[in-house]
Design an enzyme around this catalytic site. Structure first.
Site, short mmCIF file in Angstrom:
data_model
loop_
_atom_site.label_atom_id
_atom_site.label_comp_id
_atom_site.label_asym_id
_atom_site.label_seq_id
_atom_site.Cartn_x
_atom_site.Cartn_y
_atom_site.Cartn_z
N GLU A 57 0.82 -1.21 0.00
CA GLU A 57 0.00 0.00 0.00
C GLU A 57 0.86 1.27 0.00
O GLU A 57 0.53 2.26 -0.66
CB GLU A 57 -0.92 0.01 1.23
N CYS A 107 -2.53 -3.39 7.24
CA CYS A 107 -2.16 -3.58 8.65
C CYS A 107 -2.46 -2.33 9.47
O CYS A 107 -2.48 -1.20 8.96
CB CYS A 107 -0.69 -3.96 8.76
N ALA A 121 8.67 -37.56 -8.34
CA ALA A 121 8.86 -37.80 -9.77
C ALA A 121 8.52 -39.26 -10.04
O ALA A 121 9.07 -40.17 -9.41
CB ALA A 121 10.30 -37.50 -10.17
N ARG A 123 10.85 -24.32 -5.57
CA ARG A 123 11.77 -24.40 -4.44
C ARG A 123 12.18 -23.00 -3.97
O ARG A 123 12.38 -22.76 -2.77
CB ARG A 123 13.00 -25.23 -4.83
N THR A 128 17.26 -41.05 -0.47
CA THR A 128 17.52 -40.17 -1.62
C THR A 128 18.93 -39.61 -1.57
O THR A 128 19.62 -39.52 -2.59
CB THR A 128 16.50 -39.02 -1.64
N LEU A 175 20.50 -29.97 -3.19
CA LEU A 175 19.34 -29.31 -2.58
C LEU A 175 19.47 -27.79 -2.63
O LEU A 175 19.22 -27.09 -1.65
CB LEU A 175 19.14 -29.78 -1.13
#
Length: 227
Positions: free
Chosen positions: A47, A70, A149, A179, A191, A199
């Site tokens: 805003e 807010c 997957a 991600r 994994t 990652l």
């Protein structure tokens, strides 16, 4: 409101723990005179950016905001004060803020200061945009998304226990874009032992640190893992 929703989406992956918010100021003649979105926690809210862009043209105008403005002081001041000071005549809100410090209070403040308020325009879309924020505030738990997957015959690999790439290039790109919107990414020890992933976020902007998590109750993952 559609334009405000598009503005809000520009902050994806940047605003946590704050919500995504977009705002647009429309003059009495129907012209867009200002717009903005929340870019990062601790920086001005949507805003405020929209009102700055509108300048004097905000007086008598309508402000569209995807989330209830807010009314408390956190890392920045209350948006409702800036809205009143700017001379906005009407505020249109997508969805009420679930935060107990704001919920309904921002709307009440605006009405008490003579500003007409309409609530619930594109409400479902506005709520969906901030689903992780709503879940955290309402239920006190994180929003979790699971990515799997699968091959056409519903297998997770071509050969059990052997690393194999079954995800198409576009799907991989989409995963990294997703991600980038999250605070953390996690995988199981299986994994890690087979794929040894980093990652990280690749081919997508990531301006906040990504927490990497391994679920490994038996401490099988070696310290030499890629991550």
């Amino acid at each position: 409101m559609d334009r405000a929703l598009r503005m809000a989406a520009l902050g994806r992956g940047l605003t946590s723990p704050n919500p995504l918010v977009g705002a647009v100021v429309i003059s009495p003649s129907g012209a867009v005179v200002g717009s903005g979105y929340h870019r990062r926690a601790g920086e001005p809210h949507a805003e405020v950016y929209a009102l700055r862009a509108a300048g004097p043209a905000a007086r008598g105008a309508t402000l569209f905001s995807t989330l209830e403005p807010c009314c408390h002081t956190g890392r920045t001041g209350p948006c409702v004060d800036r809205i009143v000071e700017a001379g906005i005549a009407r505020v249109v809100i997508g969805v009420e803020d679930p935060n107990p410090q704001v919920h309904g209070k921002g709307i009440q403040f605006l009405r008490e200061h003579g500003i007409a308020v309409t609530v619930g325009v594109r409400e479902a879309e506005a709520a969906r945009l901030n689903l992780p924020f709503f879940i955290r505030v309402r239920y006190g738990r994180p929003f979790v998304m699971m990515k799997v997957a699968l091959t056409r015959d519903e297998c997770v690999a071509e050969t059990l226990g052997v690393r194999s790439n079954i995800t198409a290039e576009q799907a991989t790109s989409d995963v990294h874009a997703l991600r980038a919107e999250f605070d953390a990414v996690g995988v199981g020890s299986g994994t890690m032992l087979i794929d040894d992933p980093e990652l990280t976020v690749r081919a997508s902007p990531q301006t906040r640190p990504l927490t990497r998590v391994i679920f490994d109750s038996r401490l099988r993952v070696p310290c030499s893992a890629a991550m």
